[in-house]
Write an enzyme that holds these catalytic residues in place. Sequence first.
Site: not given
Length: 190
Positions: A103, A105, A132, A139, A160
């Site tokens: 992930d 961001d 996302s 993602h 992440e």
Amino acid sequence: MTTTGCEECGASLRLLRAGARYCGSNCRLRAHRRAKSAGDLPAEMKSQRRFVRHTSTKRPITTTGRSASSTNPDTWSTHAEAIASTAGTGIGYVLGAGIGCIDLDHCIADGKVAAWAQDVVDANPGTYIEISRSGEGLHIFGRLDEAAGRNFRDGERAIEFYSTGRYIALTGNRFGSAPLRLAALRVPTL
């Protein structure tokens, strides 16, 4: 003249033009919205009973609207059940069974992917990637052994990765020409 029914509501298409799929604009719009919220996903994901619905705040719920858990398979459903449900605002996928996610961001600004994120994307060719919900993240889904997840933020990068005990709210908004298949993930060294 076609004699099949509307793909959304089943109404007759007999009086409509040949090749019509929907009885009208309302059914076409509903079908489009449902498809977009569910998105095209890799068959490997769709074949597993690992789907939940989620609220607007991304809290996982069941297809009936009760609380769901990323660690309790009794609260998960099939892809078909999840997209057919109207509970919450969208669907999510519970990671595990060999499928994980990186992930990224806050890596898309003004339609451009940050260099650090592009490096992660480039290291993971041939696997499903979606934008996302915020429109600012990615993602990257793929095959990944189950292990403890990790979270890294250094002011510029926000990365992440998880392979169990988490779920990802899906958008179905494929990134670029990302394929509808899963490849082994190459997790960045942090």
